[in-house]
Enzyme design. Sequence first.
Site, PDB file in Angstrom:
ATOM      1  N   ASP A  88       0.747  -1.160  -0.101  1.00  0.00           N
ATOM      2  CA  ASP A  88       0.074   0.062   0.069  1.00  0.00           C
ATOM      3  C   ASP A  88       0.599   1.138   0.087  1.00  0.00           C
ATOM      4  O   ASP A  88       0.322   2.247  -0.677  1.00  0.00           O
ATOM      5  CB  ASP A  88      -0.882   0.058   1.134  1.00  0.00           C
ATOM      6  CG  ASP A  88      -2.233  -0.895   1.006  1.00  0.00           C
ATOM      7  OD1 ASP A  88      -2.026  -1.742   0.183  1.00  0.00           O
ATOM      8  OD2 ASP A  88      -3.384  -0.395   1.634  1.00  0.00           O
ATOM      9  N   CYS A 129       0.589  -8.083   5.295  1.00  0.00           N
ATOM     10  CA  CYS A 129       0.222  -6.820   4.962  1.00  0.00           C
ATOM     11  C   CYS A 129      -1.248  -6.579   4.653  1.00  0.00           C
ATOM     12  O   CYS A 129      -1.944  -7.658   4.457  1.00  0.00           O
ATOM     13  CB  CYS A 129       1.154  -6.224   3.989  1.00  0.00           C
ATOM     14  SG  CYS A 129       2.807  -5.809   4.459  1.00  0.00           S
ATOM     15  N   CYS A 201       5.069  -2.261   8.504  1.00  0.00           N
ATOM     16  CA  CYS A 201       5.299  -0.963   8.968  1.00  0.00           C
ATOM     17  C   CYS A 201       5.016  -0.883  10.423  1.00  0.00           C
ATOM     18  O   CYS A 201       3.971  -1.257  11.000  1.00  0.00           O
ATOM     19  CB  CYS A 201       4.728   0.230   8.293  1.00  0.00           C
ATOM     20  SG  CYS A 201       5.187   0.207   6.475  1.00  0.00           S
ATOM     21  N   SER A 480      -5.297   5.190   5.429  1.00  0.00           N
ATOM     22  CA  SER A 480      -4.252   4.333   6.002  1.00  0.00           C
ATOM     23  C   SER A 480      -4.346   4.214   7.383  1.00  0.00           C
ATOM     24  O   SER A 480      -4.901   5.090   7.874  1.00  0.00           O
ATOM     25  CB  SER A 480      -2.797   4.964   5.547  1.00  0.00           C
ATOM     26  OG  SER A 480      -1.903   4.118   6.282  1.00  0.00           O
TER      27      SER A 480
END
Length: 565
Positions: A88, A129, A201, A480
């Site tokens: 993403d 993810c 992340c 996000s």
Amino acid sequence: MKNQMKNQMKRRSSLMTVGPQRAPHRSLLKADGFDDWELDRPIIGIANSFNEIIPGHMHLDKLVDAVKAGVYAAGGTPMVFNTIGVCDGIAMNHEGMKYSLCSREHIADSLEIMAMAHPFDGLILLASCDKIIPGMLIAAVRLNIPSIFLSGGPMIAGRVLGNDTGLDKVFEAVGSHAAGKITDDELLEYECNACPGAGSCSGMFTANTMSNLSEALGMSLPFNGSIPAVYSRRTHMAKQTGFKAIELVTKQIKPRDIMTKKAFNNAIALDMALGGSTNTTLHLPAIAYYADVDITLKDFNKFTEKVPHLTTLAPAGPHHIEDLYHAGGVPAILSELLRADLVDGKQMTVYGKPMEDMLDDIGAKIKNTSVIRPVDNPVHDTGGLAVLTGNLAPGGAIVKQAAVADDMMEHEGPAKVFDSEEEAVTAIMGKKIKKGTVIVIRFEGPKGGPGMREMLSATSAVAGTGMDKEVALITDGRFSGATRGAAIGHISPEAAAKGPLAIVKDGDMIEIDIPAKKINLKLSDKEIQNRIDELPKFSPKVTTGYLARYAKIVSSADKGAVFPK
């Protein structure tokens, strides 16, 4: 062959391994290098989403070796196949982001194809993810054969200018750079040091939220969502996952035995306590939909009211997922919620025991109360997410209220309307947005986008230019998990479906009241209906390929952006 037939007759894999008619099938499997003794064991398909593009997936080729070792040690035979995966962050703010959410259904379909064409006895789902995780869980619940999920683990935090840092700060640094607040060299410092290596992340963004929620759903082992990718314990867990897969097959514990209505409620409760990504309000209803469990966006509100926010994780706080792990991880939070009767401990898990017994076995407890607060001393009394409704969002909208500044919890301002994310980002970077404005980005929903892009570039530009306490941003697209500020997404019905968002004009006043769970356009019902009646027929932005097919059949965001069964 007689022993083989006796051992395998009740297994799914017998469809490709047992009997004289399966000699051609066995011949092909032997061409792969499998011996008779391997074909006489439970066969476990390993869906590996390894690629060399996504940091959260670039190490899965190594992790899968540990998974295979666990399967072999437990008396099974592993067979690995691959799926696609979209990063993403790399897809952000260009046409590629249209393909992220819609990859979820594609991944689910591809797993179904592989598991039906090659009848495995069980599945191990290996991903890290955003859309890959829910895509795999959708496949598991649709197929309903014994399955277990393993995450590749979170990235450890980077270090920039003396502070722990994640990818969210790089996006914000772009806005700061455009506003002249940081230099070229400082921006390069963020670029080179915020993401130090393998893993998803490092904040409580969508990928890590879904990995952690999988524990509450019962589909992964304890600490699946928080053990860092680079820790050796992640390898240990991979072996345990492979070993556990055989137990699930032996006991015939299946995804629909685990992912019940109460299990989804447990996941939503954990989501509120974590202050997770708003994207979970797409993914949990979608997984539930394919499991024949009825959950929609509005169902999240009852959990917002009763489940306190217990963590201080980025982007809403200073800590990262490695800190969550060392503080006790999801088991510590679940034990707190269980103590307060906010989750159901009787739900079955892939651990092979109900949640409450699993938590007792591992001695779950909080180890650092600055990272995980006890229920009687929360960060916020209400959950991290809030669902807003009103004449602008009859089907609901979502905001990560844990990441909204106090000054913006209630806001009224004039609309500035954009029909794409690119137009909005250009205006924000060009300093054309005035204080108090409500930025409207529309025709970015599941049908309108198509693909319901994330608006991280837009929200990061707002935060980076210092306007996150001065303006709100609303959209029928999504955000996000790294987003902070008064960013309200998933507005349903979307503009492309002639939802009220489609009739907003520059200067119209919009009222946002997050504590009251309201979002309204300050127009009369008659004026709103007159404008809706005058709307032209929506013209799709994409007319060929996968996106065009997706747009024709996808549901609205409040139902999880799913396909008809």
